[in-house]
Design a protein around this motif. Structure first.
Motif, short mmCIF file in Angstrom:
data_model
loop_
_atom_site.label_atom_id
_atom_site.label_comp_id
_atom_site.label_asym_id
_atom_site.label_seq_id
_atom_site.Cartn_x
_atom_site.Cartn_y
_atom_site.Cartn_z
N PHE A 12 -52.16 -16.67 -44.80
CA PHE A 12 -50.90 -16.56 -44.06
C PHE A 12 -50.76 -17.83 -43.22
CE2 PHE A 12 -52.46 -12.40 -45.06
CZ PHE A 12 -51.33 -11.69 -45.44
N SER A 13 -49.98 -18.77 -43.76
CA SER A 13 -49.89 -20.08 -43.13
C SER A 13 -48.49 -20.47 -42.71
CB SER A 13 -50.42 -21.15 -44.10
OG SER A 13 -49.67 -21.14 -45.31
N GLY A 14 -47.49 -19.63 -42.99
CA GLY A 14 -46.13 -19.98 -42.61
C GLY A 14 -45.18 -18.85 -42.93
N GLY A 15 -43.95 -18.98 -42.50
CA GLY A 15 -42.97 -17.95 -42.75
C GLY A 15 -43.26 -16.70 -41.92
N THR A 16 -42.65 -15.59 -42.33
CA THR A 16 -42.77 -14.32 -41.60
C THR A 16 -43.10 -13.20 -42.57
OG1 THR A 16 -41.16 -15.03 -39.94
CG2 THR A 16 -41.57 -12.67 -40.13
N VAL A 17 -44.11 -12.41 -42.21
CA VAL A 17 -44.44 -11.19 -42.94
C VAL A 17 -44.32 -10.03 -41.96
CG1 VAL A 17 -46.15 -9.99 -44.35
CG2 VAL A 17 -46.04 -12.49 -44.40
N ARG A 18 -43.41 -9.10 -42.25
CA ARG A 18 -43.11 -8.00 -41.32
C ARG A 18 -43.54 -6.66 -41.89
NH1 ARG A 18 -37.61 -9.72 -41.05
NH2 ARG A 18 -37.15 -7.74 -42.09
N PHE A 19 -44.04 -5.81 -40.97
CA PHE A 19 -44.39 -4.44 -41.33
C PHE A 19 -43.74 -3.47 -40.33
CE2 PHE A 19 -47.66 -7.04 -43.21
CZ PHE A 19 -48.01 -6.40 -44.39
N THR A 70 -45.91 -16.00 -38.90
CA THR A 70 -45.92 -14.75 -38.14
C THR A 70 -46.25 -13.59 -39.08
OG1 THR A 70 -44.25 -15.56 -36.59
CG2 THR A 70 -44.56 -13.17 -36.74
N VAL A 71 -47.21 -12.79 -38.68
CA VAL A 71 -47.54 -11.54 -39.36
C VAL A 71 -47.41 -10.44 -38.33
CG1 VAL A 71 -49.25 -10.24 -40.67
CG2 VAL A 71 -49.12 -12.74 -40.92
N ASP A 72 -46.38 -9.62 -38.50
CA ASP A 72 -45.98 -8.70 -37.44
C ASP A 72 -46.21 -7.25 -37.84
OD1 ASP A 72 -44.91 -7.45 -35.27
OD2 ASP A 72 -42.91 -8.34 -35.44
N PHE A 73 -47.22 -6.63 -37.20
CA PHE A 73 -47.49 -5.20 -37.35
C PHE A 73 -47.14 -4.44 -36.08
CE2 PHE A 73 -50.32 -6.60 -40.77
CZ PHE A 73 -50.26 -5.55 -41.68
#
Length: 372
Positions: free
Chosen positions: A309-316, A335-338
């Motif tokens: 996870f090195s860029g962009g956005t991953v949303r949960f 961003t990795v958003d839990f």
């Protein structure tokens, strides 16, 4: 085009019939065995102790013997007719299958040749023809062959819009035409995956090979991946929007291993991961947005092991987590958003030993380790 596409031969066993003499012998033996069993069972149930011997052959007894003889002959004839009719039916069915397979092969050759035409309209016709052939295929293997060709078309070299020469109108027109054909393939696959498994045209349970495919859009929303092997290994999601919203993953294997999410938007909103295994092993999330909002991870296993996870956005957002694996995942940017997720913290996600969270990773307060 035709020479580069794989063709899987239908593995159909030829018609195998025993010699008629053997069949008749076994049939008669079986009939005698059944008759004997019924006779002795009736004899035992009726409590018969013996037969009264006849000292003289009466006309009535003789007539009964004649009737019995004719009955045996008629029964034997009926058995012979039944065996012959069965064999004829099998031969007719096999002949009909051969004819259907031959016609399917002829139509298949025509449809595949259309995929290699320069005109996008002709290629679209070939895509629809192959989908129709898959629906009408006389065997499951022939249906799989049609699906394999459609997937192979998506795996052909493809240049997304972002990589086109600047100001080249002809290249852009060719790209738009090719994209329309490719998105039509995806839509047809999705439509068949939405059909119930018992539907005669459902493609659930078939293999789908999207290895290395470049996705610059496409709609898999509502598709059901319930069996077979579905492979998105090394696929690239680089532009546009790819929609897996309300898709269901249960049973079988779905692989996104090594896939690259570098741009655009990929939606898994309201997707249901309730069985089987879905893997994002060593996948790269370096740009764009990957959304698992309201997704339900309630069964099976979803594995992000070794993901970068090195860029962009991953949303949960509002995702319901149960069996999710983030062991050895690397968080170096983006961003990795839990923070609004529910359920159980994915394994390997929460740092051990009181270590701080990686930059960009947000977790619900209930998942966070206690501060010292």
């Amino acid at each position: 085009m035709t020479s580069n596409l794989p063709r899987r031969r239908a593995e159909r066993r030829g018609l195998r019939l025993w010699p008629v003499g053997t069949v008749l012998t076994l049939t008669f033996a079986g009939a005698i065995a059944v008759a004997a069993a019924v006779f002795f069972a009736g004899w035992d149930l009726l409590g018969a102790q013996g037969l009264k011997p006849e000292r003289r052959l009466t006309s009535s007894t003789l007539f009964d013997l004649v009737k019995l003889s004719f009955g045996v002959v008629a029964g034997a004839g009926a058995l012979v007719a039944l065996v012959v009719a069965y064999r004829r039916q099998r031969v007719d069915e096999d002949g009909a299958l051969r004819d259907a397979t031959r016609l399917h092969t002829e139509r298949f050759t025509t449809a595949v040749s259309q995929l290699g035409e320069e005109s996008a309209a002709v290629r679209l016709g070939g895509v629809h023809a192959l989908a129709g052939l898959a629906d009408d295929a006389p065997t499951r293997d022939l249906r799989q062959t049609c699906i394999d060709v459609l997937c192979a078309y998506l795996r052909l070299p493809y240049t997304p819009e972002a990589d086109l020469p600047s100001g080249d109108a002809d290249a852009r027109h060719a790209y738009l035409a090719l994209r329309e054909v490719r998105h039509t393939v995806i839509r047809l696959i999705r439509d068949h995956l939405r059909l119930a498994p018992e539907h005669p045209h459902s493609w659930q349970g078939h293999d789908l090979d999207f290895t290395g495919v470049v996705f610059d859009g496409g709609n898999f929303s509502g598709a059901v991946f319930s069996g077979g092997r579905v492979d998105f290994r090394d696929a690239r999601f680089s532009d546009g929007m790819v929609d897996f919203g309300f898709a269901r993953f249960f049973g079988g294997m779905v692989h996104f291993n090594g896939a690259v999410f570098s741009g655009g938007t990929v939606h898994f909103d309201h997707a249901e991961f309730s069985g089987g295994t879905v893997t994002f092993i060593s996948a790269e999330f370096s740009g764009g947005t990957v959304a698992f909002d309201h997704a339900e991870f309630s069964g099976g296993t979803v594995i992000f092991r070794g993901g970068a996870f090195s860029g962009g956005t991953v949303r949960f957002d509002r995702a319901e987590c149960r069996t999710v694996d983030f062991v050895d995942a690397r968080f170096t940017g983006g961003t990795v958003d839990f923070s609004d997720a529910d359920g159980v913290a994915p394994s390997g996600l929460v740092p051990s030993g009181g270590q701080p969270l990686p930059n960009g990773l947000s977790l619900p307060q209930a998942w966070c380790p206690p501060t010292r």
